[in-house]
Design a protein around this motif. Structure first.
Motif, PDB file in Angstrom:
ATOM      1  N   GLY A 443      26.537  11.232  20.868  1.00 43.89           N
ATOM      2  CA  GLY A 443      27.227  10.103  20.281  1.00 43.89           C
ATOM      3  C   GLY A 443      27.999  10.392  19.012  1.00 43.89           C
ATOM      4  O   GLY A 443      28.661   9.500  18.478  1.00 43.89           O
ATOM      5  N   LEU A 444      27.959  11.630  18.518  1.00 48.31           N
ATOM      6  CA  LEU A 444      28.674  11.946  17.278  1.00 48.31           C
ATOM      7  C   LEU A 444      30.161  12.202  17.506  1.00 48.31           C
ATOM      8  O   LEU A 444      30.936  12.283  16.548  1.00 48.31           O
ATOM      9  N   GLN A 445      30.549  12.354  18.761  1.00 50.32           N
ATOM     10  CA  GLN A 445      31.967  12.510  19.135  1.00 50.32           C
ATOM     11  C   GLN A 445      32.656  13.592  18.286  1.00 50.32           C
ATOM     12  O   GLN A 445      33.532  13.311  17.469  1.00 50.32           O
ATOM     13  N   PRO A 446      32.265  14.843  18.500  1.00 45.62           N
ATOM     14  CA  PRO A 446      32.734  15.924  17.631  1.00 45.62           C
ATOM     15  C   PRO A 446      34.130  16.453  17.925  1.00 45.62           C
ATOM     16  O   PRO A 446      34.682  17.199  17.111  1.00 45.62           O
ATOM     17  N   ALA A 447      34.724  16.098  19.061  1.00 42.55           N
ATOM     18  CA  ALA A 447      35.950  16.768  19.513  1.00 42.55           C
ATOM     19  C   ALA A 447      37.047  16.804  18.454  1.00 42.55           C
ATOM     20  O   ALA A 447      37.599  17.864  18.143  1.00 42.55           O
ATOM     21  N   GLU A 448      37.390  15.651  17.889  1.00 46.88           N
ATOM     22  CA  GLU A 448      38.484  15.607  16.918  1.00 46.88           C
ATOM     23  C   GLU A 448      38.105  16.257  15.597  1.00 46.88           C
ATOM     24  O   GLU A 448      38.965  16.781  14.880  1.00 46.88           O
ATOM     25  N   LYS A 449      36.836  16.242  15.255  1.00 51.79           N
ATOM     26  CA  LYS A 449      36.388  16.893  14.018  1.00 51.79           C
ATOM     27  C   LYS A 449      36.565  18.405  14.131  1.00 51.79           C
ATOM     28  O   LYS A 449      36.934  19.070  13.156  1.00 51.79           O
ATOM     29  N   VAL A 450      36.285  18.936  15.326  1.00 53.41           N
ATOM     30  CA  VAL A 450      36.497  20.362  15.557  1.00 53.41           C
ATOM     31  C   VAL A 450      37.968  20.714  15.359  1.00 53.41           C
ATOM     32  O   VAL A 450      38.311  21.691  14.683  1.00 53.41           O
ATOM     33  N   VAL A 451      38.838  19.892  15.937  1.00 56.79           N
ATOM     34  CA  VAL A 451      40.283  20.134  15.817  1.00 56.79           C
ATOM     35  C   VAL A 451      40.705  20.122  14.353  1.00 56.79           C
ATOM     36  O   VAL A 451      41.481  20.975  13.898  1.00 56.79           O
ATOM     37  N   ALA A 452      40.196  19.149  13.593  1.00 52.99           N
ATOM     38  CA  ALA A 452      40.597  19.003  12.189  1.00 52.99           C
ATOM     39  C   ALA A 452      40.167  20.206  11.346  1.00 52.99           C
ATOM     40  O   ALA A 452      40.943  20.728  10.540  1.00 52.99           O
ATOM     41  N   ILE A 453      38.930  20.653  11.532  1.00 60.37           N
ATOM     42  CA  ILE A 453      38.452  21.794  10.738  1.00 60.37           C
ATOM     43  C   ILE A 453      39.179  23.068  11.151  1.00 60.37           C
ATOM     44  O   ILE A 453      39.540  23.895  10.306  1.00 60.37           O
ATOM     45  N   ASN A 454      39.424  23.227  12.447  1.00 60.88           N
ATOM     46  CA  ASN A 454      40.154  24.413  12.908  1.00 60.88           C
ATOM     47  C   ASN A 454      41.547  24.482  12.285  1.00 60.88           C
ATOM     48  O   ASN A 454      42.030  25.564  11.935  1.00 60.88           O
ATOM     49  N   LYS A 455      42.182  23.339  12.143  1.00 62.06           N
ATOM     50  CA  LYS A 455      43.516  23.333  11.522  1.00 62.06           C
ATOM     51  C   LYS A 455      43.428  23.805  10.070  1.00 62.06           C
ATOM     52  O   LYS A 455      44.266  24.599   9.608  1.00 62.06           O
ATOM     53  N   MET A 456      42.414  23.334   9.362  1.00 66.68           N
ATOM     54  CA  MET A 456      42.243  23.764   7.971  1.00 66.68           C
ATOM     55  C   MET A 456      42.004  25.271   7.888  1.00 66.68           C
ATOM     56  O   MET A 456      42.571  25.959   7.023  1.00 66.68           O
ATOM     57  N   LEU A 457      41.184  25.790   8.796  1.00 66.61           N
ATOM     58  CA  LEU A 457      40.869  27.224   8.783  1.00 66.61           C
ATOM     59  C   LEU A 457      42.100  28.070   9.110  1.00 66.61           C
ATOM     60  O   LEU A 457      42.345  29.096   8.473  1.00 66.61           O
ATOM     61  N   LYS A 458      42.863  27.620  10.101  1.00 66.97           N
ATOM     62  CA  LYS A 458      44.060  28.383  10.474  1.00 66.97           C
ATOM     63  C   LYS A 458      45.087  28.380   9.336  1.00 66.97           C
ATOM     64  O   LYS A 458      45.708  29.412   9.034  1.00 66.97           O
ATOM     65  N   ASP A 459      45.263  27.225   8.698  1.00 68.66           N
ATOM     66  CA  ASP A 459      46.204  27.144   7.589  1.00 68.66           C
ATOM     67  C   ASP A 459      45.798  28.089   6.455  1.00 68.66           C
ATOM     68  O   ASP A 459      46.641  28.769   5.857  1.00 68.66           O
ATOM     69  N   ALA A 461      43.898  30.824   6.755  1.00 69.70           N
ATOM     70  CA  ALA A 461      44.051  32.211   7.213  1.00 69.70           C
ATOM     71  C   ALA A 461      45.520  32.644   7.157  1.00 69.70           C
ATOM     72  O   ALA A 461      45.837  33.742   6.683  1.00 69.70           O
ATOM     73  N   ASP A 462      46.408  31.788   7.624  1.00 62.72           N
ATOM     74  CA  ASP A 462      47.844  32.131   7.609  1.00 62.72           C
ATOM     75  C   ASP A 462      48.340  32.320   6.178  1.00 62.72           C
ATOM     76  O   ASP A 462      49.086  33.269   5.885  1.00 62.72           O
ATOM     77  N   LYS A 463      47.935  31.438   5.295  1.00 54.53           N
ATOM     78  CA  LYS A 463      48.400  31.495   3.913  1.00 54.53           C
ATOM     79  C   LYS A 463      47.889  32.738   3.201  1.00 54.53           C
ATOM     80  O   LYS A 463      48.564  33.288   2.317  1.00 54.53           O
TER      81      LYS A 463
END
Length: 515
Positions: A443-459, A461-463
């Motif tokens: 019930g915690l519905q993690p899908a979008e939270k995973v996407v959000a954190i991954n975006k932060m990590l990729k940004d 790493a790229d920087k």
């Protein structure tokens, strides 16, 4: 004289016992209403025959603590009374609701949000004139609505930040509201942040037209709705619309639509079924496990808990293996895999991947990023590897060690990367694997939270010219979860899943070592 003093002391003591703590919602003037200088007022005798509050310019929360004899639930509910954004039905839709919930072990915060300025001492008439003229969309009212919604969000954020102070679970904070207060409550279920997201929402005969609604998020909170079909303001369809949207988005929702009750039934007794609506709300809280009482630990569980607290990051787990590794000659291009159960289980699913490469597995099942950060020196830096592969974050989202903001998960991973760089260790940051749900905490519905954190990590790493390995894109299905061939439980990879990861991470390791 002594008797008089004794009576006065008893009187003031009684006042103190029953006094409720009132918390200003903002430090100083509320944003957007800095020039509001009128004083809040109250009427106990009026056309509605129930106490009202009006001219709120400085929003507050009034705390109502659970009864001492009630079961401990660690749950909090913020209550937003209604009144057409001109006044607050402070008892029937506020204090009386709080006292009922207090008996169920729930900590309550009655919210006085900002209202339209009343030009005289008859706010009820002013509100009725507004409704009859259809001027609820005028500039003054629209401004008040936006400010009230902002106050609701700020209230959730405040309670979450002070959860420990009130013995509240930071993941069991909900908001309910009546009529205009229902607008405040319902709006909190849209466009939230990690700090002000409610864990459950209960709009009661809410004013919430489609014009106020936006896209329902993938992790939207569960919702309880109730109203009457004979609502004089015609607001029943608003509750139905919200219910249908929650159903379409496959989120938990419950709707009680009564034949009779009118608008504003609140806690009033009319000797009709709406008198018991709050009982249904209590049933819903119980069915959703929101008010589930804490269970006492048995002796074995208590001993395990004490052991975990003594070595919270579980440094002991790899202590002996680390000492043996450090006693041997250094291996060129040694790579440490830092992670949780996904890394921990990797070596069991494919031991050759580690034995045939200079790879060291330092995953610990169930761990969150703060635990990994604490043991990073012992399990990574002290081993003097050429590179470290960091795969972490999914257990933060699962709240294995309590609520952790996405920004803090990101920050902990960045801190590990910075520690590695400071010790001349090349870094490979991995995306969090897709997850649609958690079998151990559904019930915690993690899908979008995973996407959000991954975006932060990729940004990041790229920087910072750090290698980023994107497992997510290669493994996610249409639900933004793991397909059945790559995971049996939706979180931990099968051998087929690990093979995909191996191909990607080895390319990442090679790139990092060649930088």
């Amino acid at each position: 004289m002594k008797n008089l003093i004794g009576v006065l002391l008893l009187f003031f003591l009684t006042l103190n016992i029953h006094a409720q703590k009132v918390i200003p919602l903002y430090n100083g003037a509320a944003p957007g209403s800095e020039n509001w200088n009128w004083d809040e007022a109250r009427q106990d005798s009026n056309l509605f025959k129930t106490p009202i509050v009006y001219n709120v310019s400085h929003p507050t929360l009034t705390v109502y603590l659970p009864d001492s004899t009630a079961p401990k639930t660690n749950t909090a509910v913020i209550i937003a009374p209604g009144g057409g954004f001109h006044l607050l039905s402070i008892n029937s839709e506020g204090v009386d609701v709080a006292k009922w919930l207090n008996k169920k072990g729930i900590t309550c915060f009655v919210l006085k949000y900002r209202l339209v300025h009343s030009k005289n001492d008859n706010p009820i008439q002013e509100m009725m004139d507004m409704i009859s003229k259809g001027s609820e969309n005028d500039e003054e009212t629209t401004t008040a609505i936006l400010m009230a919604i902002a106050d609701g969000r700020e209230a959730i954020s405040y309670v979450r930040k002070h959860a420990q102070e009130y013995d509240i679970d930071a993941n069991k904070i909900g908001i309910m509201g009546f009529s205009a207060g229902g607008t405040v409550a319902a709006a909190s279920a849209f466009n939230y942040t990690a700090d002000n997201k409610p864990d459950f929402v209960a709009p009661v005969y809410a004013f919430f037209p489609d014009s106020l609604q936006t896209t329902v998020s993938a992790d939207a909170p569960p919702m309880f709705l109730t109203a009457a079909s004979d609502d004089q303001l015609g607001l029943a369809p608003h509750s139905i619309s919200l219910y249908n949207k929650w159903l379409a988005a496959k989120h938990p929702a419950e709707l009680h639509m009564y034949v009779k009750g009118g608008h504003g039934f609140g806690m009033r007794k009319q000797n009709i079924p709406t008198d018991n609506w709050i009982e249904r709300f209590g049933d819903w809280l119980s069915a959703m496990d929101i008010t589930k009482s804490a269970v006492a630990l048995n002796a074995q569980q208590a001993e395990q808990m004490q052991g975990m607290l003594k070595d919270w990051p579980n440094i002991k787990r790899y202590d002996e293996a680390n000492q043996q590794l450090k006693s041997k000659p250094a291996i060129k291009d040694r790579v440490v895999f830092m992670g949780n159960s996904i890394t921990d289980g990797w070596i069991n699913h494919d031991p050759d991947f580690f034995s045939k490469n200079p790879y060291v597995d330092r995953g610990i099942s169930g761990q969150t990023t703060p635990q990994m950060l604490v043991r990073f020196r012992e399990d990574v830096i002290a081993l003097q590897p050429a590179a470290v592969v960091i795969l972490a974050g999914i257990n933060d989202i699962a709240q294995n060690t309590g609520y952790i903001r996405p920004e803090d998960t990101y920050g902990n991973i960045v801190s590990m990367a910075e520690l590695a760089k400071a010790n001349n260790i090349k870094v490979v940051i991995c995306s969090i694997l897709p997850a649609y749900d958690f079998p151990w905490r559904p019930g915690l519905q993690p899908a979008e939270k995973v996407v959000a954190i991954n975006k932060m990590l990729k940004d990041y790493a790229d920087k910072n010219h750090i290698v980023y390995v994107d497992y997510y894109s290669a493994m996610a299905d249409e639900r933004k979860g793991l397909p059945s061939n790559l995971s049996k439980d939706g979180v931990h990879p099968t051998l087929e899943g690990y093979k995909i990861m191996e191909s990607l991470v080895q390319k990442g390791i090679k790139e990092a070592l060649n930088k």
